[in-house]
Design an enzyme around this catalytic site. Structure first.
Site, PDB file in Angstrom:
ATOM      1  N   ARG A   1      22.446 -54.521   1.173  1.00 54.49           N
ATOM      2  CA  ARG A   1      21.548 -54.781   2.306  1.00 54.49           C
ATOM      3  C   ARG A   1      22.272 -55.512   3.426  1.00 54.49           C
ATOM      4  O   ARG A   1      21.907 -55.396   4.592  1.00 54.49           O
ATOM      5  CB  ARG A   1      20.351 -55.614   1.863  1.00 54.49           C
ATOM      6  CG  ARG A   1      20.688 -57.066   1.526  1.00 54.49           C
ATOM      7  CD  ARG A   1      19.483 -57.879   1.109  1.00 54.49           C
ATOM      8  NE  ARG A   1      19.807 -59.310   1.087  1.00 54.49           N
ATOM      9  CZ  ARG A   1      18.929 -60.260   0.769  1.00 54.49           C
ATOM     10  NH1 ARG A   1      17.708 -59.923   0.431  1.00 54.49           N
ATOM     11  NH2 ARG A   1      19.290 -61.531   0.789  1.00 54.49           N
TER      12      ARG A   1
ATOM     13  N   ASP B   1      23.945 -57.270  -4.036  1.00 54.56           N
ATOM     14  CA  ASP B   1      22.953 -57.988  -3.249  1.00 54.56           C
ATOM     15  C   ASP B   1      23.584 -59.133  -2.443  1.00 54.56           C
ATOM     16  O   ASP B   1      24.720 -59.534  -2.676  1.00 54.56           O
ATOM     17  CB  ASP B   1      21.884 -58.535  -4.197  1.00 54.56           C
ATOM     18  CG  ASP B   1      20.556 -58.790  -3.514  1.00 54.56           C
ATOM     19  OD1 ASP B   1      20.442 -58.539  -2.304  1.00 54.56           O
ATOM     20  OD2 ASP B   1      19.615 -59.241  -4.207  1.00 54.56           O
TER      21      ASP B   1
ATOM     22  N   TRP C   1      21.869 -65.599 -12.612  1.00 61.61           N
ATOM     23  CA  TRP C   1      23.053 -65.242 -11.823  1.00 61.61           C
ATOM     24  C   TRP C   1      24.345 -65.610 -12.559  1.00 61.61           C
ATOM     25  O   TRP C   1      25.119 -66.461 -12.137  1.00 61.61           O
ATOM     26  CB  TRP C   1      22.980 -65.897 -10.456  1.00 61.61           C
ATOM     27  CG  TRP C   1      21.871 -65.329  -9.594  1.00 61.61           C
ATOM     28  CD1 TRP C   1      20.820 -64.565  -9.987  1.00 61.61           C
ATOM     29  CD2 TRP C   1      21.711 -65.506  -8.185  1.00 61.61           C
ATOM     30  NE1 TRP C   1      20.016 -64.247  -8.924  1.00 61.61           N
ATOM     31  CE2 TRP C   1      20.540 -64.814  -7.803  1.00 61.61           C
ATOM     32  CE3 TRP C   1      22.428 -66.189  -7.218  1.00 61.61           C
ATOM     33  CZ2 TRP C   1      20.081 -64.782  -6.500  1.00 61.61           C
ATOM     34  CZ3 TRP C   1      21.975 -66.162  -5.902  1.00 61.61           C
ATOM     35  CH2 TRP C   1      20.819 -65.462  -5.545  1.00 61.61           C
TER      36      TRP C   1
ATOM     37  N   GLU D   1      24.755 -62.873   2.828  1.00 60.27           N
ATOM     38  CA  GLU D   1      24.408 -63.492   4.115  1.00 60.27           C
ATOM     39  C   GLU D   1      24.448 -65.013   4.083  1.00 60.27           C
ATOM     40  O   GLU D   1      24.229 -65.659   5.111  1.00 60.27           O
ATOM     41  CB  GLU D   1      22.980 -63.081   4.526  1.00 60.27           C
ATOM     42  CG  GLU D   1      22.699 -61.608   4.441  1.00 60.27           C
ATOM     43  CD  GLU D   1      22.118 -61.196   3.093  1.00 60.27           C
ATOM     44  OE1 GLU D   1      21.519 -60.127   3.019  1.00 60.27           O
ATOM     45  OE2 GLU D   1      22.285 -61.951   2.100  1.00 60.27           O
TER      46      GLU D   1
ATOM     47  N   GLU E   1      17.896 -54.313 -13.066  1.00 64.53           N
ATOM     48  CA  GLU E   1      18.561 -55.431 -12.406  1.00 64.53           C
ATOM     49  C   GLU E   1      18.593 -56.670 -13.295  1.00 64.53           C
ATOM     50  O   GLU E   1      19.399 -57.586 -13.076  1.00 64.53           O
ATOM     51  CB  GLU E   1      17.897 -55.743 -11.064  1.00 64.53           C
ATOM     52  CG  GLU E   1      16.431 -56.090 -11.158  1.00 64.53           C
ATOM     53  CD  GLU E   1      15.860 -56.518  -9.816  1.00 64.53           C
ATOM     54  OE1 GLU E   1      16.641 -56.920  -8.940  1.00 64.53           O
ATOM     55  OE2 GLU E   1      14.628 -56.454  -9.646  1.00 64.53           O
TER      56      GLU E   1
ATOM     57  N   LEU F   1      16.627 -63.253 -11.169  1.00 66.74           N
ATOM     58  CA  LEU F   1      17.638 -62.901 -12.162  1.00 66.74           C
ATOM     59  C   LEU F   1      18.457 -64.127 -12.523  1.00 66.74           C
ATOM     60  O   LEU F   1      18.520 -65.090 -11.764  1.00 66.74           O
ATOM     61  CB  LEU F   1      18.535 -61.797 -11.618  1.00 66.74           C
ATOM     62  CG  LEU F   1      17.809 -60.570 -11.075  1.00 66.74           C
ATOM     63  CD1 LEU F   1      18.809 -59.561 -10.539  1.00 66.74           C
ATOM     64  CD2 LEU F   1      16.927 -59.936 -12.130  1.00 66.74           C
TER      65      LEU F   1
ATOM     66  N   ASP G   1      14.335 -56.366   1.714  1.00 64.49           N
ATOM     67  CA  ASP G   1      13.152 -56.821   0.983  1.00 64.49           C
ATOM     68  C   ASP G   1      11.884 -56.720   1.822  1.00 64.49           C
ATOM     69  O   ASP G   1      11.322 -57.734   2.253  1.00 64.49           O
ATOM     70  CB  ASP G   1      13.350 -58.267   0.522  1.00 64.49           C
ATOM     71  CG  ASP G   1      14.535 -58.424  -0.418  1.00 64.49           C
ATOM     72  OD1 ASP G   1      14.992 -57.411  -0.959  1.00 64.49           O
ATOM     73  OD2 ASP G   1      14.982 -59.570  -0.605  1.00 64.49           O
TER      74      ASP G   1
END
Length: 666
Positions: free
Chosen positions: A439, A389, A286, A392, A270, A284, A456
């Protein structure tokens, strides 16, 4: 009995497929309505949503019409209901009214499931579930110190109903399903056993009704409605995907897994785009381009792995960090959501770094991200899959290109994000081969996302946020059309001294081997936690269970065919094949892996045995000893390395299952 409204004394009934759906009486009205006054607060994907409704009306008078019913209050029209081709429409007729409360009829003892991917409770009876995609929270149990601490430091503790993937669909043990087509905020409320209540923040909505003779057919109908996923490719089910985020050293460490005898189908890095250290842990960078220093010669390394039958997987999400190169290009191209009071990019704090939110209501933005990032930066260099990922975090006060209300668009955002990923995969002719996993979700994500992952989880055995929640999540999501689910083997969230134990790592391997995809994760604090290559024993454990996973590939391939043809999930609640036993309706800690294999993972710390329900009438054979157990409830020995797993001796796959013990020992 016909599907229609019928007068009943001072009220009315609505029947559908021989089932009573609504029963309106003056003393128990079917509908209430109000004017909403919402308050929405977001902090890093955690939401506090409140409402102060006013002018509540509960219409009791009714007039049955040809295809519907008019509800009146004080002799004046208040709302109208109509049923056409299984679609129940509800419209409020008073100006300013935008809160619908509809009470569906409930039979005594009727079980209810659904709600999208629910992590705490499989059967929804007795509780209410807001439908709003968000971070699920850390701990998710207000009685625990960890949850309280996370609440105090950023509204991040969560509760039993918080989920990345809500869906306003519920199924009942009358083999009836109700799907609310609303995209904004809603609540499924089953706290009153006499009714199934749905609250919708809108002046109008439509409820789709489904009824079948058995749960398999009902689940299949919902799967057909929302869209079926392509079968998983052979590489994804034929071994474990090893998750490492260690730069080029990941390739060296992978060789250790292979040397230990692991069946490896993929390497998931990742951190391919770089890393950022934060107080939360190792995050990470981005900016979705390969980090040429951290991963030099990545296309050549990917090709070398694929020549050995090992795929390379990466990571992306629908946000871009302000300090990345792609941010500037996206801003110039008008690809971000904007502030409502200016043409400035709306920035979201993701935890010590700010990002722009890509505006996927704009077709040009969807095309740009699918081609520029997922296509050229990822698929074109040989990447075969990725974690898609987030999804939301759409704030409710942004300005969107299509002019839509962000309160309505928020839940739709994960579906748009899934669509962008599917578009990129299709553009390269890779549908059914390249696999992205998500997710976040909402109604309709099933038609785009080929694989869910459970999010998670905390690195522990806790009831509401630990290892056991991935079973509940897979079972609930499977009922509403998601055939394939898996989890981070080893868990993810490690905060405030909560770290992995050897026992947790071993038990998660046992669980992951019996999911369609087995994939490990180093977690948010890899340096503080055990990894599967931290010791020879853990490495041997992972290798053993990866071989078990690979051994089951022919059976999983058959389950993929059943998902395609019938819409059945791979991991199934017991009642799906044994619907006549109400005792199975609430079982959420074991599952049928297809019809012929029963898996009862150990999800309690320190357990050496566990109670197992063997449904039906015929015998079940214990995979590790070969002993036959009669149907019923048994306390089964379950030492580490021997989770209770049983199969049907008369299964066509019985010879394959009989070989599992040898694979595990070998």
């Amino acid at each position: 009995m016909q599907d229609r409204f019928t007068q009943h004394g001072d009220g009315f009934d609505l029947h559908f497929a021989g089932r009573l759906v609504l029963a309106h009486r003056a003393e128990s009205p079917a509908l209430a309505m109000a004017r909403g006054a919402p308050s929405v607060e977001m902090y890093r994907g955690n939401f506090r949503i409140e409402d102060a409704p006013t002018d509540r009306i509960v219409p009791t008078e009714c007039q049955v019409e040809a295809d519907g019913v008019m509800l009146l209050e004080g002799g004046e029209r208040a709302a109208r209901l109509a049923l056409v081709d299984g679609r129940l429409s509800v419209e409020l007729l008073r100006d300013g009214y935008d809160r619908i409360h509809l009470n569906f009829h409930a039979e005594p003892g009727e079980a209810v499931w659904g709600g999208g991917e629910q992590m705490s409770y499989f059967a929804l009876n007795g509780r209410a579930f807001p439908m709003w995609t968000s971070e699920p929270g850390v701990g998710r149990d207000k009685s625990t110190a960890l949850t309280r601490l996370m609440d105090e430091t950023g509204m991040a503790g969560g509760d039993y109903w918080n989920t990345n993937y809500p869906q306003p669909t519920f199924l009942t043990s009358r083999w009836l399903a109700v799907h609310c087509t609303a995209e904004g905020y809603s609540v499924l409320d089953f706290t009153d056993p006499s009714r199934h209540a749905v609250e919708v923040w809108s002046p109008r909505t439509v409820f789709e009704l489904y009824a079948e003779d058995c749960p398999q057919e009902l689940v299949g109908a919902l799967s057909a409605r929302f869209g079926r996923q392509p079968p998983l490719p052979d590489w994804a089910i034929g071994g474990a995907i090893v998750g490492l985020k260690d730069g080029l050293r990941s390739f060296e460490r992978l060789e250790g897994f292979i040397k230990a005898g692991a069946a490896v189908s993929g390497l998931w890095c990742e951190d391919w785009a770089g890393i950022r250290e934060t107080s939360f842990g190792r995050r990470l960078f981005w900016d979705w381009r390969r980090d040429r220093q951290r991963y030099a010669d990545l296309p050549e390394r990917i090709a070398a792995l694929e020549a050995r039958g090992i795929r390379f997987l990466a990571y992306a999400n629908p946000y871009l960090a302000v300090d990345g190169i792609l941010y500037e290009e996206a801003a110039e191209g008008g690809h971000f959501c904007l502030r409502q009071d200016s043409d400035e990019v709306y920035l979201v704090d993701f935890g010590e770094f700010d990002c722009g939110v890509l505006d996927f209501t704009r077709p040009e933005t969807r095309d740009w991200f699918a081609e520029k990032v997922l296509g050229r930066e990822m698929l074109d260099i040989g990447i075969s899959g990725w974690m898609a990922d987030f999804g939301e975090y759409l704030p409710t006060d942004v300005r969107l290109a299509d002019g839509s209300d962000p309160m309505e668009a928020h839940n739709r955002w994960p579906v748009l994000w899934a669509e962008v990923n599917a578009q990129a995969v299709a553009s390269r002719g890779k549908t059914g081969d390249a696999v992205f996993f998500m997710r976040a979700g909402y109604s309709g994500v099933q038609g785009y996302c080929p694989l869910l992952w459970a999010g998670d989880q905390s690195v522990d055995f806790t009831r509401h946020d630990g290892i056991g929640t991935v079973i509940t999540g897979a079972l609930s999501a499977g009922l509403v059309g998601n055939a394939y689910s898996h989890s981070d083997c080893g868990g993810y969230t490690s905060l405030h001294g909560n770290v992995r134990t050897v026992e947790l790592m071993e038990r998660w391997c046992e669980l992951s081997a019996f999911a369609p995809v087995m994939r490990s994760h180093e977690g948010n604090r890899p340096d503080d936690n055990l990894q599967y290559d931290s010791s020879a024993d853990l490495l041997a454990c992972f290798a053993r269970w990866s071989r078990v996973h690979a051994h089951l590939a022919p059976y999983v391939r058959q389950l993929c065919s059943e998902a395609t043809d019938q819409g059945l999930p791979v991991q199934r609640p017991l009642f799906l094949h044994y619907p006549d036993d109400p005792a199975l309706f609430t079982v959420q800690d074991q599952y049928l892996y297809g019809a012929d294999l029963l898996v009862a993972p150990v999800i309690e710390e320190g357990a050496k045995s566990r109670s197992v329900i063997l449904p039906g009438e015929g015998p079940w054979r214990h995979c590790w000893t070969g002993a036959d157990y009669p149907a019923g409830i048994h306390e089964v020995p379950a030492p580490i390395g021997q989770p209770p797993v049983f199969y049907r001796p008369d299964s066509a796959f019985a010879p394959l299952f009989a070989g599992l013990a040898g694979v595990l020992e070998g």
